[in-house]
Design a protein around this motif. Sequence first.
Motif, PDB file in Angstrom:
ATOM      1  N   UNK A 174       0.941  -1.136   0.143  1.00  0.00           N
ATOM      2  CA  UNK A 174      -0.052  -0.065   0.085  1.00  0.00           C
ATOM      3  C   UNK A 174       0.865   1.270  -0.065  1.00  0.00           C
ATOM      4  N   UNK A 175       0.379   2.294  -0.672  1.00  0.00           N
ATOM      5  CA  UNK A 175       1.198   3.588  -0.909  1.00  0.00           C
ATOM      6  C   UNK A 175       0.231   4.690  -0.218  1.00  0.00           C
ATOM      7  N   UNK A 176       0.712   5.545   0.460  1.00  0.00           N
ATOM      8  CA  UNK A 176       0.217   6.566   1.119  1.00  0.00           C
ATOM      9  C   UNK A 176       1.013   7.848   0.910  1.00  0.00           C
ATOM     10  N   UNK A 177       0.200   8.780   0.217  1.00  0.00           N
ATOM     11  CA  UNK A 177       0.869  10.237   0.218  1.00  0.00           C
ATOM     12  C   UNK A 177       0.006  11.080   0.977  1.00  0.00           C
ATOM     13  N   UNK A 178       0.931  12.029   1.612  1.00  0.00           N
ATOM     14  CA  UNK A 178       0.481  13.165   2.250  1.00  0.00           C
ATOM     15  C   UNK A 178       0.344  14.335   1.169  1.00  0.00           C
ATOM     16  N   UNK A 179      -0.819  14.623   0.695  1.00  0.00           N
ATOM     17  CA  UNK A 179      -0.920  15.954  -0.516  1.00  0.00           C
ATOM     18  C   UNK A 179      -1.122  17.050   0.244  1.00  0.00           C
ATOM     19  N   UNK A 180      -1.021  17.356   1.358  1.00  0.00           N
ATOM     20  CA  UNK A 180      -1.368  18.504   2.087  1.00  0.00           C
ATOM     21  C   UNK A 180      -0.901  19.701   1.088  1.00  0.00           C
ATOM     22  N   UNK A 181       0.499  19.796   0.626  1.00  0.00           N
ATOM     23  CA  UNK A 181       1.074  20.762  -0.081  1.00  0.00           C
ATOM     24  C   UNK A 181       0.756  20.631  -1.470  1.00  0.00           C
ATOM     25  N   UNK A 182       0.054  19.641  -1.767  1.00  0.00           N
ATOM     26  CA  UNK A 182      -0.173  19.687  -3.494  1.00  0.00           C
ATOM     27  C   UNK A 182      -1.606  20.246  -3.524  1.00  0.00           C
ATOM     28  N   UNK A 183      -2.476  19.917  -2.958  1.00  0.00           N
ATOM     29  CA  UNK A 183      -3.754  20.361  -3.300  1.00  0.00           C
ATOM     30  C   UNK A 183      -3.948  21.872  -3.419  1.00  0.00           C
ATOM     31  N   UNK A 184      -4.517  22.186  -4.498  1.00  0.00           N
ATOM     32  CA  UNK A 184      -4.435  23.702  -4.831  1.00  0.00           C
ATOM     33  C   UNK A 184      -3.190  24.330  -5.395  1.00  0.00           C
ATOM     34  N   UNK A 185      -2.405  23.565  -5.458  1.00  0.00           N
ATOM     35  CA  UNK A 185      -0.850  24.016  -6.029  1.00  0.00           C
ATOM     36  C   UNK A 185      -0.358  23.189  -7.352  1.00  0.00           C
ATOM     37  N   UNK A 186      -1.164  21.870  -7.326  1.00  0.00           N
ATOM     38  CA  UNK A 186      -0.735  20.889  -8.212  1.00  0.00           C
ATOM     39  C   UNK A 186      -2.016  20.325  -8.800  1.00  0.00           C
ATOM     40  N   UNK A 187      -2.276  19.680 -10.063  1.00  0.00           N
ATOM     41  CA  UNK A 187      -3.155  18.955 -10.320  1.00  0.00           C
ATOM     42  C   UNK A 187      -3.229  17.401  -9.548  1.00  0.00           C
ATOM     43  N   UNK A 188      -4.173  17.256  -8.609  1.00  0.00           N
ATOM     44  CA  UNK A 188      -4.403  15.963  -8.000  1.00  0.00           C
ATOM     45  C   UNK A 188      -5.268  15.181  -8.562  1.00  0.00           C
ATOM     46  N   UNK A 189      -5.074  13.939  -9.068  1.00  0.00           N
ATOM     47  CA  UNK A 189      -6.051  13.089  -9.595  1.00  0.00           C
ATOM     48  C   UNK A 189      -5.580  11.556  -9.274  1.00  0.00           C
ATOM     49  N   UNK A 190      -6.299  11.000  -8.350  1.00  0.00           N
ATOM     50  CA  UNK A 190      -5.935   9.804  -7.981  1.00  0.00           C
ATOM     51  C   UNK A 190      -6.019   8.657  -8.808  1.00  0.00           C
ATOM     52  N   UNK A 191      -6.662   9.035 -10.047  1.00  0.00           N
ATOM     53  CA  UNK A 191      -7.052   7.840 -11.091  1.00  0.00           C
ATOM     54  C   UNK A 191      -5.863   7.900 -12.097  1.00  0.00           C
ATOM     55  N   UNK A 192      -4.941   8.894 -11.994  1.00  0.00           N
ATOM     56  CA  UNK A 192      -3.845   8.743 -12.923  1.00  0.00           C
ATOM     57  C   UNK A 192      -2.424   8.023 -12.562  1.00  0.00           C
ATOM     58  N   UNK A 193      -2.665   7.743 -11.089  1.00  0.00           N
ATOM     59  CA  UNK A 193      -1.413   6.852 -10.949  1.00  0.00           C
ATOM     60  C   UNK A 193      -1.725   5.981  -9.539  1.00  0.00           C
ATOM     61  N   UNK A 194      -1.037   5.184  -9.146  1.00  0.00           N
ATOM     62  CA  UNK A 194      -1.480   4.214  -8.094  1.00  0.00           C
ATOM     63  C   UNK A 194      -1.187   4.943  -6.668  1.00  0.00           C
ATOM     64  N   UNK A 195      -2.195   5.013  -5.964  1.00  0.00           N
ATOM     65  CA  UNK A 195      -2.170   5.646  -4.684  1.00  0.00           C
ATOM     66  C   UNK A 195      -3.298   5.111  -3.913  1.00  0.00           C
ATOM     67  N   UNK A 196      -2.997   4.618  -2.648  1.00  0.00           N
ATOM     68  CA  UNK A 196      -4.178   3.907  -1.880  1.00  0.00           C
ATOM     69  C   UNK A 196      -4.858   4.824  -0.772  1.00  0.00           C
ATOM     70  N   UNK A 197      -4.021   5.599  -0.120  1.00  0.00           N
ATOM     71  CA  UNK A 197      -4.159   6.558   0.697  1.00  0.00           C
ATOM     72  C   UNK A 197      -3.835   7.965   0.557  1.00  0.00           C
ATOM     73  N   UNK A 198      -4.496   9.056   0.588  1.00  0.00           N
ATOM     74  CA  UNK A 198      -4.044  10.512   0.350  1.00  0.00           C
ATOM     75  C   UNK A 198      -4.670  11.193   1.442  1.00  0.00           C
TER      76      UNK A 198
END
Length: 399
Positions: A174-198
């Motif tokens: 399983x892969x978890x990413x802390x996307x706190x500093x990504x939302x609103x700054x980068x495009x975030x699309x959980x369907x474009x790569x393998x991520x289980x928890x965000x």
Amino acid sequence: MKVYLDNNATTIVDPHVFAEMEPYFVQRYGNPNSLHLFASETHPALKDAMEKIYAGIHAPKEDSVVITSCATESNNWVLKSIYFEQILTGKKNHIIISEVEHPSVIATAKFIESMGCKVTYLPINHEGIIDAQTVRDTITDKTALVSVMWANNETGAIFPVEEIGEICAEHNVPFHTDAVQAIGKLPVDVQTFNVDYLTFSAHKFHGPKGVGALYIKKGKELIPLLHGGSQMGGYRSGTLNVPGIVGMGKAMEQAVDSLDYEMEDVREMRDTFEDELLKIEDTFVVTPREKRTPNTILISFRGIEGESMLWDLNRAGIGASTGSACASEDLEANSVMEAIGAAEDLAHTAIRFSLSRYTTQEELDYTLDVVRKAVERLRGISSTYSYAPEGHESGLDAH
Ligand SMILES: Cc1ncc(COP(=O)(O)O)c(CN[C@@H](CS)C(=O)O)c1O
């Protein structure tokens, strides 16, 4: 003049977000789980907000987005659930995180490490970035989780989450990413790569404090961290923070709508501001700007303690930080600067400027003038500072 340049710590609530929230404090204030009209009149707004949150990260309906109180809770939840289910049971014995994760990941990893879990702390390279190969080199059949942030809160460095997700998929970890500093700054699309928890948190993208979330891919269910009234389908108990969820939904919608502005206009202001800062002698920026979120600068002014610079900035009405707000109280060196091996006289001199869509060119011009005067004053009273030409022993290229 007051200038706020600490948006990676928290952001102003967008006026449209506040307006959307207000009725759920004073008019439609019912508990959504009650069985009467005061409760049911909150449901349409909750449904609408959740749809906006799902849309903001492109989460398919079959996956879960669980509302928490903050990103710290979300990060604790992932690691502790994995510990209870995988490590304590003996199925696995290892997790992998980066050495520059937010304290809510590092401290939780150290906690479960003290409870018997093996933890690999991935090093960052000279640019402050994680090399995905280090994940491939350390993942084993006993690895229960890989947790690597999408973007670092201190440097803005963007980590290779797509590549790391692929490695985790290859090894069925399983892969978890802390996307706190990504939302609103980068495009975030959980369907474009393998991520289980965000993980994400509303107050980082002009939403309210006190509300965060954890995206959970279908089939990767976690055990609850908080038990009780079985809200959120039993995933996270506690009376729903209706205004907070409504606010996060509106903030997410606004963040997506403003992404082009953030990635183009804010980036351009940041780059121009950074160019001017780097004209000051003996200044250093670790991560190349093209590998950073568009709003962040972590810059070192050799010979000037970060806290001294902050004091001068604060007196002029400017809010910045020496790194993450969580680490501001101690006079330790900046953790990222230490991790890249910066010399002692650099590791204590970092200042983080983090802009937002509300930052103006006038504010940056004013800040630049204050910084120039502060550098002159503080280096002038320094008993140790003397200008070091190119190739200073810090190992970072002088500007
Ligand atoms: C990557 C990352 N992950 C988790 C958190 C915690 O978010 P909360 O919603 O406050 O729990 C933060 C908050 N970083 C602030 C405060 S320490 C900073 O100054 O950098 C973060 O940046």
